[in-house]
Design an enzyme around this catalytic site. Structure first.
Site, PDB file in Angstrom:
ATOM      1  N   ASP A   1       0.814  -1.217   0.000  1.00  0.00           N
ATOM      2  CA  ASP A   1       0.000   0.000   0.000  1.00  0.00           C
ATOM      3  C   ASP A   1       0.846   1.264   0.000  1.00  0.00           C
ATOM      4  OD1 ASP A   1      -2.166  -1.643  -0.006  1.00  0.00           O
ATOM      5  OD2 ASP A   1      -2.697  -1.341   2.093  1.00  0.00           O
TER       6      ASP A   1
ATOM      7  N   ARG B   1       0.565   3.811  16.668  1.00  0.00           N
ATOM      8  CA  ARG B   1       0.227   4.871  15.710  1.00  0.00           C
ATOM      9  C   ARG B   1       0.532   6.280  16.218  1.00  0.00           C
ATOM     10  NH1 ARG B   1       1.164   1.025  13.214  1.00  0.00           N
ATOM     11  NH2 ARG B   1      -0.322  -0.181  11.986  1.00  0.00           N
TER      12      ARG B   1
ATOM     13  N   ASP C   1      -6.909   2.870  12.282  1.00  0.00           N
ATOM     14  CA  ASP C   1      -5.632   3.576  12.172  1.00  0.00           C
ATOM     15  C   ASP C   1      -5.764   4.971  11.575  1.00  0.00           C
ATOM     16  OD1 ASP C   1      -4.093   1.685  13.405  1.00  0.00           O
ATOM     17  OD2 ASP C   1      -3.409   0.725  11.563  1.00  0.00           O
TER      18      ASP C   1
END
Length: 400
Positions: free
Chosen positions: A18, A98, A127
Site C-alpha cells: 500500500d 500509531r 488507524d
C-alpha cells in the site's frame, strides 16, 4: 491534473504494497515531493532494503528513526501500568504504535518544511483515526492526505496492477493471505480465513509463538523484577527495556504464551476478527498486576480498574495526546511509587501460572491473615461489624 496545493508531503511508510504504491500516486495526483518516514518500532527484517525501495518508488528520501526505547518507555509502560486492556483481551500493540509514528512524522514534516502528511490506513479501520487525531493535536495546520479515501484502488490486485504500471518494486503477491502489523510488542493477523470468526486460525499463521501442543513438556520458571512499576530484570539478570521485551517474547513464545483470538468492536462501527501474538507483553501485564495485588490497597486498585477501561478506549480510539490521558497518567504514576518487588511464574503450554510475589512494600500481613494462633486480630470484633454492615438488609427484612 493535480488535486491541490501541496509542495512536500511526509508519508508514514512501511515499505509494504500500500505505502509503496502511495508514493507514485501522491506524485501523480498532487504533483508534490514525497519524503518517506519509517519509525523503527521493532519490525525486524521488515526494514531491510527499505531505502532502495522508497527511492525506486519515487520518493526523494527515506528517513528512519529508531524509536524502540521511546515506544516502550513512553507508550507501552504507561498503558501497562494502568492495566489497560481493550475488550478484556487486546493489549493494544497496534493502537499505541500509531501515535508515536504520527508524532515523529509531524516532527519530520517541520524539519523538512513539508506542508502535508499522508498515511496508508484504509477508510474502514481504526488507524486512520489514530494518525489523524495525532496530526490535529500536534500540528493542525498540516494538510492530511489519506489515499484510501480518495483513489480508485479497491483491491490487492488493483494495487499490484498500479505498482506494475509505475514500475514500483514490491514483493507482495495476490496470494498474500493475511494483513499483519508487527512491532516489538506484538504481531497482529487479520484477513484470509480469519474473516469468518467461526474458522480456527491456521497454525502456520503464527510467527512469534508455538502452539501449546508444540511447547516444552516441562514448565519453565521465570521471575520478573520491578522498580517503581518498571520491569528491570528477568531471573535476576538486569536488562534494558528493549532487551527485556525481546527476551520475554522469545521465552513466552516458546511456551505458547500470549495468543489472543478476538472479535473486537472497531471505532468506526463494525466488528473485526483478529488474532494477536503478545508473549512478552502478556508476561509483563500479568506480573505487574500480581505485584499490585500485594502492594496497593483495595480502594486504589479499584480506582485503577475503573480508569483502565477508559484508558484502553482512549488508546484504541486514537486519543493519546489528550489532557485526560495525561491526567490519568499522573494519577497512575503516584500508585507506582511503591511498586518495587518480584513476581515468580511458571510458563507451561500456554499457561502463565503465578507461584510467588514479594515486595518490601507489601501490605500483606501474615499475622493478620494467619489461621493459626492470633495475637493481633480479635475475631469477636467481627460480630459488631457484621451487625452494622448488614443493618440496611435487616431493616428491609423487618419491613416486609
Amino acid at each position: 491534473m493535480t488535486k491541490g496545493e501541496v509542495k512536500k508531503v511526509v508519508l508514514a511508510y512501511s515499505g509494504g504494497l500500500d505505502t509503496s504504491v502511495i508514493v507514485p500516486w501522491l506524485r501523480e495526483n498532487y504533483g508534490c515531493e514525497v519524503i518517506c518516514f519509517c519509525a523503527d518500532l521493532g519490525q525486524a527484517d521488515e526494514l531491510e532494503g527499505l531505502e532502495e525501495k522508497a527511492l525506486a518508488s519515487g520518493a526523494s528520501k527515506l528517513i528512519v528513526r529508531n524509536l524502540r526505547e521511546e515506544f516502550i518507555r513512553d507508550y507501552i509502560l504507561p498503558t501497562m501500568q494502568v492495566g489497560a486492556i481493550y475488550e478484556r483481551k487486546y493489549l493494544l500493540g497496534t493502537s499505541f504504535a500509531r501515535p508515536i509514528i504520527a508524532k515523529h512524522q509531524v516532527e519530520v514534516a517541520a524539519l523538512e518544511g513539508a506542508d502535508a502528511v499522508a498515511h496508508g490506513a484504509t477508510g474502514k479501520g481504526n488507524d486512520q483515526v489514530r494518525f489523524e487525531l495525532t496530526y490535529f493535536a500536534l500540528n493542525p495546520h498540516l494538510k492530511i492526505i489519506a489515499p484510501w479515501r480518495e483513489w480508485t484502488i479497491r483491491s490487492r490486485q488493483d494495487a499490484l496492477d498500479y505498482a506494475a504500471e509505475y514500475n514500483v518494486p514490491v514483493t507482495a503477491t495476490a496470494e498474500k493471505i493475511y494483513s499483519r502489523d508487527r512491532n516489538l510488542w506484538h504481531l497482529s493477523h487479520e484477513g484470509g480465513v480469519l474473516e469468518d470468526p467461526w474458522n480456527e486460525p491456521e497454525e502456520d499463521m503464527f510467527q512469534m509463538s508455538v502452539s501449546p501442543q508444540a511447547a516444552p513438556d516441562e514448565p519453565e520458571e521465570l521471575t520478573i523484577s520491578f522498580v517503581q512499576g518498571v520491569p528491570v530484570a528477568a531471573n535476576g539478570c538486569q536488562m534494558g527495556l528493549v532487551e527485556l521485551v525481546d527476551y520475554l517474547n522469545v521465552v513466552g513464545g516458546k511456551h505458547a504464551i500470549g495468543r489472543v483470538d478476538l472479535v473486537e468492536n472497531r471505532l468506526v462501527g463494525m466488528k473485526s476478527h483478529g488474532v494477536y501474538e503478545t508473549p512478552g507483553g502478556t508476561i509483563l501485564y500479568t506480573a505487574h498486576r500480581e505485584l499490585e495485588s500485594i502492594v496497593l490497597d483495595k480502594e486504589t486498585l479499584r480506582a485503577k480498574d475503573r480508569i483502565a477501561l477508559d484508558y484502553a478506549d482512549l488508546v484504541y480510539n486514537g486519543r493519546w495526546f489528550t489532557p485526560v490521558r495525561e491526567a490519568y497518567d499522573a494519577f497512575v504514576q503516584t500508585t507506582q511509587r511503591t511498586m518495587t518487588g518480584d513476581v515468580r511464574m511458571k510458563l507451561y503450554k500456554g499457561n502463565l501460572i503465578v507461584v510467588g510475589r514479594r515486595s518490601a512494600f507489601s501490605l500483606y500481613n501474615e499475622d493478620l491473615a494467619t489461621f493459626g494462633p492470633d495475637m493481633v486480630y480479635n475475631q469477636k470484633d467481627a460480630e459488631a461489624f457484621i451487625k452494622l454492615y448488614g443493618l440496611s438488609m435487616k431493616v428491609q427484612a423487618l419491613m416486609k
